[in-house]
Scaffold this motif. Sequence first.
Motif, PDB file in Angstrom:
ATOM      1  N   GLU A   1       0.840  -1.209   0.000  1.00  0.00           N
ATOM      2  CA  GLU A   1       0.000   0.000   0.000  1.00  0.00           C
ATOM      3  C   GLU A   1       0.869   1.252   0.000  1.00  0.00           C
ATOM      4  O   GLU A   1       0.604   2.193  -0.750  1.00  0.00           O
ATOM      5  CB  GLU A   1      -0.899   0.026   1.245  1.00  0.00           C
ATOM      6  CG  GLU A   1      -2.105  -0.853   1.181  1.00  0.00           C
ATOM      7  CD  GLU A   1      -2.912  -0.726   2.466  1.00  0.00           C
ATOM      8  OE1 GLU A   1      -3.601   0.304   2.625  1.00  0.00           O
ATOM      9  OE2 GLU A   1      -2.833  -1.643   3.306  1.00  0.00           O
ATOM     10  N   ASP A   2       1.904   1.245   0.854  1.00  0.00           N
ATOM     11  CA  ASP A   2       2.804   2.404   0.915  1.00  0.00           C
ATOM     12  C   ASP A   2       3.504   2.614  -0.422  1.00  0.00           C
ATOM     13  O   ASP A   2       3.609   3.748  -0.900  1.00  0.00           O
ATOM     14  CB  ASP A   2       3.837   2.228   2.034  1.00  0.00           C
ATOM     15  CG  ASP A   2       3.220   2.262   3.422  1.00  0.00           C
ATOM     16  OD1 ASP A   2       2.038   2.682   3.555  1.00  0.00           O
ATOM     17  OD2 ASP A   2       3.914   1.855   4.385  1.00  0.00           O
ATOM     18  N   ALA A   3       3.980   1.532  -1.007  1.00  0.00           N
ATOM     19  CA  ALA A   3       4.657   1.635  -2.305  1.00  0.00           C
ATOM     20  C   ALA A   3       3.680   2.104  -3.380  1.00  0.00           C
ATOM     21  O   ALA A   3       4.027   2.934  -4.233  1.00  0.00           O
ATOM     22  CB  ALA A   3       5.279   0.297  -2.689  1.00  0.00           C
ATOM     23  N   ASP A   4       2.454   1.598  -3.331  1.00  0.00           N
ATOM     24  CA  ASP A   4       1.438   2.003  -4.310  1.00  0.00           C
ATOM     25  C   ASP A   4       1.116   3.485  -4.172  1.00  0.00           C
ATOM     26  O   ASP A   4       1.004   4.211  -5.165  1.00  0.00           O
ATOM     27  CB  ASP A   4       0.176   1.157  -4.124  1.00  0.00           C
ATOM     28  CG  ASP A   4      -0.845   1.370  -5.213  1.00  0.00           C
ATOM     29  OD1 ASP A   4      -0.490   1.293  -6.407  1.00  0.00           O
ATOM     30  OD2 ASP A   4      -2.019   1.634  -4.879  1.00  0.00           O
ATOM     31  N   ALA A   5       0.994   3.951  -2.934  1.00  0.00           N
ATOM     32  CA  ALA A   5       0.722   5.372  -2.698  1.00  0.00           C
ATOM     33  C   ALA A   5       1.892   6.224  -3.176  1.00  0.00           C
ATOM     34  O   ALA A   5       1.698   7.272  -3.799  1.00  0.00           O
ATOM     35  CB  ALA A   5       0.449   5.616  -1.213  1.00  0.00           C
ATOM     36  N   MET A   6       3.109   5.764  -2.916  1.00  0.00           N
ATOM     37  CA  MET A   6       4.289   6.504  -3.358  1.00  0.00           C
ATOM     38  C   MET A   6       4.330   6.562  -4.884  1.00  0.00           C
ATOM     39  O   MET A   6       4.586   7.613  -5.467  1.00  0.00           O
ATOM     40  CB  MET A   6       5.566   5.856  -2.829  1.00  0.00           C
ATOM     41  CG  MET A   6       6.827   6.611  -3.214  1.00  0.00           C
ATOM     42  SD  MET A   6       8.345   5.774  -2.690  1.00  0.00           S
ATOM     43  CE  MET A   6       8.326   4.357  -3.775  1.00  0.00           C
ATOM     44  N   LEU A   7       4.038   5.433  -5.551  1.00  0.00           N
ATOM     45  CA  LEU A   7       4.027   5.419  -7.015  1.00  0.00           C
ATOM     46  C   LEU A   7       2.932   6.317  -7.566  1.00  0.00           C
ATOM     47  O   LEU A   7       3.131   7.016  -8.563  1.00  0.00           O
ATOM     48  CB  LEU A   7       3.842   3.983  -7.530  1.00  0.00           C
ATOM     49  CG  LEU A   7       5.039   3.065  -7.346  1.00  0.00           C
ATOM     50  CD1 LEU A   7       4.673   1.635  -7.749  1.00  0.00           C
ATOM     51  CD2 LEU A   7       6.235   3.548  -8.140  1.00  0.00           C
ATOM     52  N   GLY A   8       1.768   6.315  -6.903  1.00  0.00           N
ATOM     53  CA  GLY A   8       0.685   7.208  -7.328  1.00  0.00           C
ATOM     54  C   GLY A   8       1.098   8.662  -7.195  1.00  0.00           C
ATOM     55  O   GLY A   8       0.844   9.474  -8.099  1.00  0.00           O
ATOM     56  N   ASP A   9       1.754   8.996  -6.085  1.00  0.00           N
ATOM     57  CA  ASP A   9       2.219  10.371  -5.878  1.00  0.00           C
ATOM     58  C   ASP A   9       3.271  10.736  -6.916  1.00  0.00           C
ATOM     59  O   ASP A   9       3.224  11.817  -7.501  1.00  0.00           O
ATOM     60  CB  ASP A   9       2.782  10.519  -4.463  1.00  0.00           C
ATOM     61  CG  ASP A   9       3.222  11.938  -4.172  1.00  0.00           C
ATOM     62  OD1 ASP A   9       2.405  12.862  -4.398  1.00  0.00           O
ATOM     63  OD2 ASP A   9       4.370  12.129  -3.747  1.00  0.00           O
ATOM     64  N   LEU A  10       4.218   9.834  -7.161  1.00  0.00           N
ATOM     65  CA  LEU A  10       5.240  10.095  -8.172  1.00  0.00           C
ATOM     66  C   LEU A  10       4.621  10.259  -9.549  1.00  0.00           C
ATOM     67  O   LEU A  10       5.021  11.128 -10.325  1.00  0.00           O
ATOM     68  CB  LEU A  10       6.275   8.970  -8.191  1.00  0.00           C
ATOM     69  CG  LEU A  10       7.235   8.927  -7.015  1.00  0.00           C
ATOM     70  CD1 LEU A  10       8.098   7.673  -7.071  1.00  0.00           C
ATOM     71  CD2 LEU A  10       8.112  10.164  -6.984  1.00  0.00           C
ATOM     72  N   SER A  11       3.624   9.441  -9.851  1.00  0.00           N
ATOM     73  CA  SER A  11       2.936   9.541 -11.134  1.00  0.00           C
ATOM     74  C   SER A  11       2.270  10.902 -11.293  1.00  0.00           C
ATOM     75  O   SER A  11       2.382  11.544 -12.345  1.00  0.00           O
ATOM     76  CB  SER A  11       1.894   8.421 -11.243  1.00  0.00           C
ATOM     77  OG  SER A  11       1.149   8.549 -12.414  1.00  0.00           O
ATOM     78  N   ARG A  12       1.596  11.366 -10.242  1.00  0.00           N
ATOM     79  CA  ARG A  12       0.963  12.693 -10.284  1.00  0.00           C
ATOM     80  C   ARG A  12       2.006  13.787 -10.462  1.00  0.00           C
ATOM     81  O   ARG A  12       1.820  14.723 -11.242  1.00  0.00           O
ATOM     82  CB  ARG A  12       0.145  12.942  -9.014  1.00  0.00           C
ATOM     83  CG  ARG A  12      -1.212  12.250  -9.005  1.00  0.00           C
ATOM     84  CD  ARG A  12      -2.045  12.659  -7.800  1.00  0.00           C
ATOM     85  NE  ARG A  12      -1.478  12.238  -6.525  1.00  0.00           N
ATOM     86  CZ  ARG A  12      -1.549  11.021  -6.021  1.00  0.00           C
ATOM     87  NH1 ARG A  12      -2.190  10.084  -6.699  1.00  0.00           N
ATOM     88  NH2 ARG A  12      -1.017  10.722  -4.861  1.00  0.00           N
ATOM     89  N   ARG A  13       3.108  13.662  -9.737  1.00  0.00           N
ATOM     90  CA  ARG A  13       4.163  14.677  -9.831  1.00  0.00           C
ATOM     91  C   ARG A  13       4.802  14.685 -11.217  1.00  0.00           C
ATOM     92  O   ARG A  13       5.111  15.756 -11.754  1.00  0.00           O
ATOM     93  CB  ARG A  13       5.202  14.442  -8.746  1.00  0.00           C
ATOM     94  CG  ARG A  13       4.634  14.749  -7.352  1.00  0.00           C
ATOM     95  CD  ARG A  13       5.524  14.326  -6.231  1.00  0.00           C
ATOM     96  NE  ARG A  13       6.814  14.994  -6.294  1.00  0.00           N
ATOM     97  CZ  ARG A  13       7.855  14.619  -5.571  1.00  0.00           C
ATOM     98  NH1 ARG A  13       7.757  13.608  -4.743  1.00  0.00           N
ATOM     99  NH2 ARG A  13       8.997  15.259  -5.667  1.00  0.00           N
ATOM    100  N   ILE A  14       5.004  13.514 -11.794  1.00  0.00           N
ATOM    101  CA  ILE A  14       5.574  13.433 -13.145  1.00  0.00           C
ATOM    102  C   ILE A  14       4.615  14.037 -14.160  1.00  0.00           C
ATOM    103  O   ILE A  14       5.034  14.796 -15.041  1.00  0.00           O
ATOM    104  CB  ILE A  14       5.934  11.968 -13.501  1.00  0.00           C
ATOM    105  CG1 ILE A  14       7.158  11.525 -12.692  1.00  0.00           C
ATOM    106  CG2 ILE A  14       6.187  11.817 -14.997  1.00  0.00           C
ATOM    107  CD1 ILE A  14       7.459  10.043 -12.792  1.00  0.00           C
TER     108      ILE A  14
END
Length: 181
Positions: A118-131
């Motif tokens: 879940e933490d990794a998924d949230a981090m990837l989602g945040d990175l995706s939004r930032r990218i």
Amino acid sequence: RDFMRHLHENEFGFCFVTRLFPALMQGEQCPASIVGALSEIAVCGENFDAVLILRGGGGMLDLACFDDYSLAVAISECPLPVLTAIGHDQDFHVCDMVANRFVKTPTALADELLSIFEDADAMLGDLSRRIRWALRMKVQREQGDVETMRQRIRRALSGKIGMMRLKLDNLSARIQAADPR
């Protein structure tokens, strides 16, 4: 079964690949059986992320095998991270002390693994939004640069065309002035 169901039927749809290396989980042969499974894991050549040693609750005597020195050494020397979930909330064993991480119950270990995902998924989602945001900003800057270049080219061409018209007008005037009529 609870661990596998909890892990594989998670609400997030995370996919886990698990492989069971059977070993005895109580009795005199338990430590040697788990050490054998750890040896099999080390030489099987598959890529694993971790080794999980799970055992639901039981009496103190049933769980005493998890205080075995040879088993603790095998866990500490395992080339992969070993996570343990042995017994009940009140149980704590030597194997837990040498493991990379321990939790109290197999279901708690499934929750722990899901939490990591879940933490990794949230981090990837945040990175995706930032990218996406950074790309949008980059595209806007580039579009602004293109528009600036377009305006410069227009002005330069307009100036060039104006100068050419002036030259053409001057040539036309000279030709008319040199007209013998």
